[in-house]
Design a protein around this motif. Sequence first.
Motif, mmCIF file in Angstrom:
data_model
loop_
_atom_site.group_PDB
_atom_site.id
_atom_site.type_symbol
_atom_site.label_atom_id
_atom_site.label_comp_id
_atom_site.label_asym_id
_atom_site.label_seq_id
_atom_site.Cartn_x
_atom_site.Cartn_y
_atom_site.Cartn_z
ATOM 1 N N GLN A 259 9.948 -5.379 6.292
ATOM 2 C CA GLN A 259 9.283 -6.682 6.215
ATOM 3 C C GLN A 259 8.895 -6.941 4.770
ATOM 4 O O GLN A 259 8.569 -5.997 4.055
ATOM 5 N N ALA A 260 8.853 -8.199 4.403
ATOM 6 C CA ALA A 260 8.352 -8.536 3.071
ATOM 7 C C ALA A 260 6.834 -8.646 3.163
ATOM 8 O O ALA A 260 6.285 -9.728 3.292
ATOM 9 N N LEU A 261 6.165 -7.513 3.128
ATOM 10 C CA LEU A 261 4.711 -7.520 3.324
ATOM 11 C C LEU A 261 3.997 -8.078 2.100
ATOM 12 O O LEU A 261 4.287 -7.685 0.974
ATOM 13 N N PRO A 262 3.045 -8.974 2.323
ATOM 14 C CA PRO A 262 2.291 -9.488 1.174
ATOM 15 C C PRO A 262 1.287 -8.452 0.668
ATOM 16 O O PRO A 262 0.828 -7.601 1.435
ATOM 17 N N PRO A 263 0.928 -8.532 -0.601
ATOM 18 C CA PRO A 263 -0.103 -7.631 -1.130
ATOM 19 C C PRO A 263 -1.390 -7.779 -0.328
ATOM 20 O O PRO A 263 -1.702 -8.868 0.150
ATOM 21 N N GLY A 264 -2.110 -6.671 -0.198
ATOM 22 C CA GLY A 264 -3.347 -6.713 0.566
ATOM 23 C C GLY A 264 -3.171 -6.313 2.019
ATOM 24 O O GLY A 264 -4.147 -6.177 2.743
ATOM 25 N N THR A 265 -1.917 -6.110 2.452
ATOM 26 C CA THR A 265 -1.678 -5.683 3.831
ATOM 27 C C THR A 265 -2.004 -4.194 3.964
ATOM 28 O O THR A 265 -1.725 -3.411 3.063
ATOM 29 N N LEU A 266 -2.600 -3.822 5.103
ATOM 30 C CA LEU A 266 -2.860 -2.402 5.341
ATOM 31 C C LEU A 266 -1.692 -1.768 6.079
ATOM 32 O O LEU A 266 -1.229 -2.302 7.091
ATOM 33 N N VAL A 267 -1.244 -0.645 5.558
ATOM 34 C CA VAL A 267 -0.085 0.028 6.152
ATOM 35 C C VAL A 267 -0.384 1.513 6.296
ATOM 36 O O VAL A 267 -1.332 2.034 5.706
ATOM 37 N N ARG A 268 0.436 2.178 7.090
ATOM 38 C CA ARG A 268 0.397 3.636 7.180
ATOM 39 C C ARG A 268 1.691 4.142 6.567
ATOM 40 O O ARG A 268 2.772 3.641 6.880
ATOM 41 N N VAL A 269 1.560 5.084 5.669
ATOM 42 C CA VAL A 269 2.745 5.567 4.964
ATOM 43 C C VAL A 269 2.784 7.096 4.964
ATOM 44 O O VAL A 269 1.734 7.747 5.019
ATOM 45 N N PRO A 270 3.991 7.651 4.934
ATOM 46 C CA PRO A 270 4.092 9.110 4.869
ATOM 47 C C PRO A 270 3.713 9.615 3.480
ATOM 48 O O PRO A 270 4.043 8.986 2.471
ATOM 49 N N LEU A 271 2.994 10.738 3.478
ATOM 50 C CA LEU A 271 2.643 11.367 2.205
ATOM 51 C C LEU A 271 2.720 12.866 2.467
ATOM 52 O O LEU A 271 1.892 13.423 3.175
#
Length: 727
Positions: free
Chosen positions: A33-45
């Motif tokens: 998705q073209a997520l806008p800045p400020g969106t909360l996401v879960r990402v692998p780390l």
Amino acid sequence: MPLSCSSPHRIGVVIEAPQHSGLWGALDYLCDQALPPGTLVRVPLGRRVVTGVVWRGADECVPEDVPEAVTLKAVTEVLEGLPPLPASWRQLVKFASAYYQRSLGEMALMVLPPELRQLDAVQWARRLKSLDKAVAPPAPPKRKRAKDQAGGEAEASPLPEAAATPVASQVVLPELTDQQRTALDVLTQPADKPFLLWGSTGSGKTEVYLRQAQRALDEGRQVLMMVPEINLTPQLEARVAERFAGRRIVSLHSGLTPAQRLRNWLMAHYGHADLILGTRLSVFTPLPRLGLIVVDEEHDPSYKQQDGARYSARDLAVYRARLEGVPVILGSATPSLESWYNALPEAEGGAGRYVRLAMPARVGDGDMPAVRVLDLSRVPKGTMGQEPPPLALELQDAIALRVEYKEQSLVLLNRRGYAPVLHCSDCGWKSGCPHCSAWRVFHKVDRTLRCHHCGFSERVPRACPDCGNTDIHPVGRGTERLEEQLIEAFPQARVGRIDADVTRHKGALEARLADVHAGEVDVLVGTQMVAKGHDFRRITLVAAVNPDAALFASDFRAAERQFALLLQAAGRAGRDADVAGHSEMWVQTWHPTHPLYQALRRYDYADFAAQQLKEREMAGLPPYASLAMLRAEGKTQEAAQAFLSEAVQAVQHLADELGSVTLYPAVPTPVQRVANVERAQLMIESPQRPALQRFLTQAQPIWLDVAQKNRRSGLIRWAVDVDPLSI
Ligand code: ADP
Ligand code: ZN
Ligand code: ZN
């Protein structure tokens, strides 16, 4: 989630990486998705999945030095239903992270409600559902932020119901005093400067905030009203709720449960809440309709975060107000010398950056209590082995008179516990803490010796641990003992106590305050906790029994804090004009001629501030210079200091190049060892804030390297504290 494009987008995400990780900016991830800045996401780390904030959207340019797209991982999931954090929020976080020398991700995640950074998408969806309707997110369609659109002000309010009409208020507003009217007149005029509302305690500052808040609310705007931790009393909440009946008011502070905090924060972020009453952490609350920021008791040290990212919420409030183009009111009877200097006209040697509004008189023209400075050398000495009585005879008589007249007295002692130390008179043993360079305090109620630094607690020994002598006795006096002594001194009086020990349990503070308000206490013993904010109506005598320590403290701000505390304490007396006339503030001191007490006697803050500013200017201290503290903790004092010394050597050339930055030698902190950790610090000073900022930014990566090398030699932690409050 639908694919909006055949090839995945590349976005930058900030995650909670501590400053020490060396990870300062955003990490790159792929997302369909073209997520806008400020969106909360879960990402692998690594092997974990963590919450992050999209910082760079797909359409923004990618920095050149990021890895090839093939090596990038994909965003795990998106926290759906949460409107992106606005550009103004991101700018505030970015500024704070740069100014306070922390990583962007740490700052961004730290200021979000704890639940928000812990829940995964499934838990988040469940949480959203369980929150009641009031918190339902704003409808997603045609939602535009004013910031993204030139001149799009009209659409700034995301919700039609946001400015809900309040039910007709039943509150009868007091007739404004002339001073209040003048202040409010100035506040209506557009000003691009912060306001400093300098008003005596009881001059009606809160009324001014409320009137100004009313104006903002009437315009459909949100109000952020900040108070020190200790002032967020049910009394204030009730007063605000009563004034703005029908408006949605939420509070934000660390005492809320995680669920409450998330709920209230969401109410604010969605634009549902009209007025946010909060402590320092509330300065970061996203507010789509923000129209006014108030910082009450702006001098209060609790606005400065003391660990992790050490930010000043007061200073960030000023920054935020300018960023969002809204007025900010800083209020105090004893402004911080920084704010005072900023509000002092240039003609008077100040910076002229703030607009000063003065309200010297109390409402109803009640006088401040008469100050009586009492020479402690006149207090009878205790006979061998016995503590001297806590009060001089005159003071004791004055309190007895209040008791007789059914008026209340407040006896202030800023030290809790029964006695600060136990002592063996045979061998000289003292109740030191085995883990800290500090004494353990004797608490009689549960017969423990407790360390106020590390919490280590033990039963009081029957006999001296060193020599077996059974005659070990308490030395000095804390509130617990003072209470006991006052009960003895005033057998006919009801003596109460309020301090951190008796208010530990939820509701205990409220209950004890209610007792005082109900007149069920004649003599109240308390720490600074009771000196602030409370609107006691029946207190006609305040006494500070032992305020001298601050006069000779090594911390250059000690005098400023003490003056504020004493003046605020005095403000607890005579709040009813009826009794103001015979109200008194007593100060017991060994140094009756000290300029601090002389200024207090006249309630002359301006004179006190002038004295202090002169000293600060000569010593090159704030507000004439900017400070930062490099702090280190180590397994040994040598390890802590070795790191600091190496850190200095490694950046000395930067300081030399900049010219105006001075690095001082490393020294142990005032309490050098806490919980078996040795602490040291060094001061960095510059007359120019930008120079100090530039220096710190360049020094950080170098210090990271030095720290890496020092890990094995016993360095535990290090941190930079910008604009340190205590040194
Ligand atoms: P401050 O915040 O400066 O200590 P407050 O705003 O709490 O002062 O006012 C002190 C007391 O005076 C409060 O009980 C308040 O309700 C009352 N008060 C404030 N303004 C007025 C006014 N204009 N007329 C009458 N009472 C007032
Ligand atoms: Zn002994
Ligand atoms: Zn300890």
